[in-house]
Motif scaffolding. Structure first.
Motif, PDB file in Angstrom:
ATOM      1  N   SER A 176       0.706  -1.207   0.017  1.00 19.77           N
ATOM      2  CA  SER A 176       0.092  -0.007   0.115  1.00 19.77           C
ATOM      3  C   SER A 176       0.890   1.185   0.075  1.00 19.77           C
ATOM      4  N   ALA A 177       0.750   2.030  -1.391  1.00 23.29           N
ATOM      5  CA  ALA A 177       1.774   3.052  -1.126  1.00 23.29           C
ATOM      6  C   ALA A 177       1.184   4.321  -0.249  1.00 23.29           C
ATOM      7  N   LYS A 178      -0.278   4.135   0.066  1.00 24.36           N
ATOM      8  CA  LYS A 178      -0.877   4.949   0.771  1.00 24.36           C
ATOM      9  C   LYS A 178      -0.331   4.989   2.391  1.00 24.36           C
ATOM     10  N   THR A 179      -0.356   3.647   2.758  1.00 16.46           N
ATOM     11  CA  THR A 179       0.147   3.440   4.429  1.00 16.46           C
ATOM     12  C   THR A 179       1.389   3.132   4.327  1.00 16.46           C
ATOM     13  N   ALA A 180       2.216   2.660   3.428  1.00 15.47           N
ATOM     14  CA  ALA A 180       3.738   2.282   3.237  1.00 15.47           C
ATOM     15  C   ALA A 180       3.916   1.021   3.546  1.00 15.47           C
ATOM     16  N   ASN A 181       2.932   0.220   3.590  1.00 17.54           N
ATOM     17  CA  ASN A 181       3.023  -1.133   4.088  1.00 17.54           C
ATOM     18  C   ASN A 181       3.513  -1.793   3.059  1.00 17.54           C
ATOM     19  N   ASN A 182       4.691  -2.608   3.323  1.00 18.62           N
ATOM     20  CA  ASN A 182       5.479  -3.632   2.612  1.00 18.62           C
ATOM     21  C   ASN A 182       6.323  -2.886   1.348  1.00 18.62           C
ATOM     22  N   ILE A 183       6.226  -1.528   1.420  1.00 17.68           N
ATOM     23  CA  ILE A 183       7.155  -0.865   0.327  1.00 17.68           C
ATOM     24  C   ILE A 183       8.499  -1.013   0.390  1.00 17.68           C
ATOM     25  N   ASN A 184       9.077  -0.804   1.497  1.00 14.48           N
ATOM     26  CA  ASN A 184      10.446  -0.948   1.603  1.00 14.48           C
ATOM     27  C   ASN A 184      11.065  -2.567   1.447  1.00 14.48           C
ATOM     28  N   GLN A 185      10.000  -3.281   2.232  1.00 17.23           N
ATOM     29  CA  GLN A 185      10.257  -4.845   1.985  1.00 17.23           C
ATOM     30  C   GLN A 185      10.255  -5.422   0.612  1.00 17.23           C
ATOM     31  N   LEU A 186       9.515  -4.651  -0.342  1.00  8.40           N
ATOM     32  CA  LEU A 186       9.607  -4.924  -1.623  1.00  8.40           C
ATOM     33  C   LEU A 186      10.847  -4.778  -2.285  1.00  8.40           C
ATOM     34  N   PHE A 187      11.485  -3.623  -2.004  1.00  8.63           N
ATOM     35  CA  PHE A 187      12.695  -3.252  -2.577  1.00  8.63           C
ATOM     36  C   PHE A 187      13.880  -3.941  -1.947  1.00  8.63           C
ATOM     37  N   GLU A 188      13.972  -4.058  -0.727  1.00  3.58           N
ATOM     38  CA  GLU A 188      14.911  -4.975   0.006  1.00  3.58           C
ATOM     39  C   GLU A 188      15.007  -6.683  -0.538  1.00  3.58           C
ATOM     40  N   GLU A 189      13.842  -7.066  -0.815  1.00  2.00           N
ATOM     41  CA  GLU A 189      13.540  -8.342  -1.244  1.00  2.00           C
ATOM     42  C   GLU A 189      14.395  -8.611  -2.727  1.00  2.00           C
ATOM     43  N   ILE A 190      13.952  -7.419  -3.504  1.00  2.00           N
ATOM     44  CA  ILE A 190      14.709  -7.284  -5.028  1.00  2.00           C
ATOM     45  C   ILE A 190      16.141  -7.098  -4.728  1.00  2.00           C
ATOM     46  N   ALA A 191      16.642  -6.296  -3.896  1.00  2.00           N
ATOM     47  CA  ALA A 191      18.009  -6.257  -3.467  1.00  2.00           C
ATOM     48  C   ALA A 191      18.618  -7.376  -3.321  1.00  2.00           C
ATOM     49  N   LYS A 192      18.152  -8.251  -2.279  1.00  2.00           N
ATOM     50  CA  LYS A 192      18.740  -9.308  -1.833  1.00  2.00           C
ATOM     51  C   LYS A 192      18.830 -10.533  -3.016  1.00  2.00           C
ATOM     52  N   ARG A 193      17.670 -10.558  -3.962  1.00  2.00           N
ATOM     53  CA  ARG A 193      17.878 -11.567  -5.106  1.00  2.00           C
ATOM     54  C   ARG A 193      18.899 -11.082  -5.971  1.00  2.00           C
ATOM     55  N   LEU A 194      18.977  -9.770  -6.241  1.00  2.00           N
ATOM     56  CA  LEU A 194      19.961  -9.231  -7.131  1.00  2.00           C
ATOM     57  C   LEU A 194      21.222  -9.481  -6.806  1.00  2.00           C
ATOM     58  N   LEU A 195      21.628  -9.581  -5.453  1.00  2.00           N
ATOM     59  CA  LEU A 195      22.984  -9.901  -4.656  1.00  2.00           C
ATOM     60  C   LEU A 195      23.003 -11.261  -4.731  1.00  2.00           C
ATOM     61  N   LEU A 196      22.277 -12.083  -4.593  1.00  2.00           N
ATOM     62  CA  LEU A 196      22.210 -13.431  -4.850  1.00  2.00           C
ATOM     63  C   LEU A 196      22.799 -13.855  -6.269  1.00  2.00           C
ATOM     64  N   ARG A 197      22.108 -13.205  -7.417  1.00  5.80           N
ATOM     65  CA  ARG A 197      22.380 -13.545  -8.498  1.00  5.80           C
ATOM     66  C   ARG A 197      23.819 -12.879  -8.992  1.00  5.80           C
ATOM     67  N   THR A 198      24.228 -11.868  -8.376  1.00  8.09           N
ATOM     68  CA  THR A 198      25.643 -11.416  -8.478  1.00  8.09           C
ATOM     69  C   THR A 198      26.805 -12.142  -8.181  1.00  8.09           C
ATOM     70  N   THR A 199      26.423 -12.671  -7.036  1.00 11.08           N
ATOM     71  CA  THR A 199      27.462 -13.449  -5.954  1.00 11.08           C
ATOM     72  C   THR A 199      27.613 -15.041  -6.905  1.00 11.08           C
ATOM     73  N   SER A 200      26.292 -15.580  -7.426  1.00 13.47           N
ATOM     74  CA  SER A 200      26.415 -16.844  -7.852  1.00 13.47           C
ATOM     75  C   SER A 200      26.781 -16.732  -9.232  1.00 13.47           C
ATOM     76  N   SER A 201      26.693 -15.735 -10.019  1.00 16.50           N
ATOM     77  CA  SER A 201      27.266 -15.751 -11.314  1.00 16.50           C
ATOM     78  C   SER A 201      28.875 -16.188 -11.574  1.00 16.50           C
ATOM     79  N   PRO A 202      29.255 -16.829 -12.578  1.00 16.28           N
ATOM     80  CA  PRO A 202      30.212 -17.251 -12.833  1.00 16.28           C
ATOM     81  C   PRO A 202      31.286 -16.249 -13.072  1.00 16.28           C
ATOM     82  N   SER A 203      31.005 -14.850 -13.524  1.00 17.57           N
ATOM     83  CA  SER A 203      31.795 -13.852 -13.617  1.00 17.57           C
ATOM     84  C   SER A 203      32.122 -13.019 -12.404  1.00 17.57           C
ATOM     85  N   SER A 204      31.461 -13.476 -11.309  1.00 18.88           N
ATOM     86  CA  SER A 204      31.808 -12.830  -9.915  1.00 18.88           C
ATOM     87  C   SER A 204      32.944 -13.355  -9.226  1.00 18.88           C
TER      88      SER A 204
END
Length: 204
Positions: A176-204
């Protein structure tokens, strides 16, 4: 309506900066990623961005024209930082042809629908298919049901969204953008998944 009028669109007329060659630029502790928001008009894409970046909600703002750009950096618990370069695309049908210019090369995509609108959920599925066809093969995708504060008017069952996301290699979350519910959690989860992808890639 969107929340786009609260910040100016940049680089939307001259599209020279859109086709970034490196969707993800990183070192051991810092990640810079291109993120795009897609979804039908009025689902609250701009409101999500504005809440995430500035902690604000503006229910009177205008619809996004073309696309808007904003950035925000978050820090995770291990002191890693992720800088999101966010492209918020217009949802109106007449701008649909421009969307590939924004999601091409994106490391992450947030596909938004309104939990009170089955039509917006159908449009979200269209964007998922477009990303699967034309987006980066290892893109991190989130399916976001916005306007969770209107749960009494819900028309899209949470289970339907969860099952669709699982079948398509995404994660789903309601916000809910109105109440801010789960907004930060959304981007934190994306960040974690991006980091996992980066650290597990052969080029890293």
């Amino acid at each position: 309506m969107g929340c786009s009028s609260s910040f100016p669109a940049r680089n939307t007329s001259g599209l020279g900066n859109l086709n970034v060659s490196d969707a993800t630029v990183s070192d051991s502790k810092n990640l810079k990623v291109k993120l795009v928001l897609l979804g039908d008009s009025g689902v609250g894409k701009s409101c999500i961005v504005l809440r995430f970046v500035r902690g604000q909600f503006d229910p009177t703002s205008k619809v996004t024209v073309g696309a808007s750009f904003l950035s925000q950096t978050i820090a995770l618990k291990d002191s890693t930082t992720v800088k999101f370069e966010i492209w918020d695309t217009a949802g109106q049908e007449r701008y649909a042809a421009l969307a590939p210019l924004y999601y091409r090369g994106a490391a992450a995509a947030v596909v938004v629908y309104d939990i009170t609108s089955p039509e917006s959920f159908q449009k979200a599925q269209y964007w998922v298919k477009e990303l699967q066809k034309h987006g980066s093969p290892d893109i991190v995708m989130a399916l976001v049901g916005n306007k969770a504060d209107l749960h009494e008017n819900r028309s899209v069952p949470l289970q339907d969204a969860t099952e669709y996301a699982e079948k398509n290699g995404m994660f789903s979350i309601e916000t809910s953008a109105k109440t801010a519910n789960n907004i930060n959690q959304l981007f934190e989860e994306i960040a974690k998944r991006l980091l996992l992808r980066t650290t597990s890639s052969p080029s890293s």
